[in-house]
Write a protein that holds these residues in place. Sequence first.
Motif, mmCIF file in Angstrom:
data_model
loop_
_atom_site.group_PDB
_atom_site.id
_atom_site.type_symbol
_atom_site.label_atom_id
_atom_site.label_comp_id
_atom_site.label_asym_id
_atom_site.label_seq_id
_atom_site.Cartn_x
_atom_site.Cartn_y
_atom_site.Cartn_z
ATOM 1 N N ARG A 166 15.494 -23.679 33.529
ATOM 2 C CA ARG A 166 15.080 -23.145 34.829
ATOM 3 C C ARG A 166 16.336 -22.952 35.663
ATOM 4 N N LEU A 219 17.939 -22.179 39.351
ATOM 5 C CA LEU A 219 17.676 -22.184 40.782
ATOM 6 C C LEU A 219 18.965 -21.843 41.519
ATOM 7 N N LYS A 241 15.529 -18.106 40.282
ATOM 8 C CA LYS A 241 14.699 -18.213 41.481
ATOM 9 C C LYS A 241 15.583 -18.638 42.649
ATOM 10 N N ALA A 244 16.256 -20.586 45.867
ATOM 11 C CA ALA A 244 15.723 -21.843 46.404
ATOM 12 C C ALA A 244 16.394 -22.133 47.749
ATOM 13 N N ILE A 277 21.549 -25.323 38.583
ATOM 14 C CA ILE A 277 21.679 -25.000 40.001
ATOM 15 C C ILE A 277 22.933 -24.160 40.162
#
Length: 159
Positions: free
Chosen positions: A49, A51, A73, A75, A102
């Motif tokens: 994932r 972010l 995505k 964030a 991240i």
Amino acid sequence: MDLILWRHAEAEPATEEITDEFRKLTGKGLKQASKIAYWLDSTLPETCRILVSPAVRTRDTAEALSASGRKFKIAPELAPDAKIEDVLRLVNWPNSREPVMIIGHQPYLGQVAGELLGHPLQEYSIRKGNVWWISQKQRQGEELQTYLKAIMSPDLVVK
């Protein structure tokens, strides 16, 4: 759990016309992002994932990786003034079942690294464009161990 911390690549300086959140990557920064994206694309699990801070320079950095088809995505919790607790809650450390990356900023990336590596008062300096890969492993009958799996710099990537 794996947590990959990628500091945005080199960005233009803030000016009266260009505020911090709208700073774009420099030519050097675009090359840094491209090199690290190349390495990450061959290394990251498909289930990772991703972010990203809402700042333009982090989104530009993420775009280098999305060119290979990876989705990310935005964030808001990863804005430049983020707090360690909010970052760790966002990534669900240490309980996430999937790896999380991240793309963010100093000082919080270095503070997160210090916290997870057992030095909560230490703020590590993560250089622009660099990746720090923090992982956890539990061997049979032993406690869960957190360790630094890799540090990668754009200078080390051969493309």
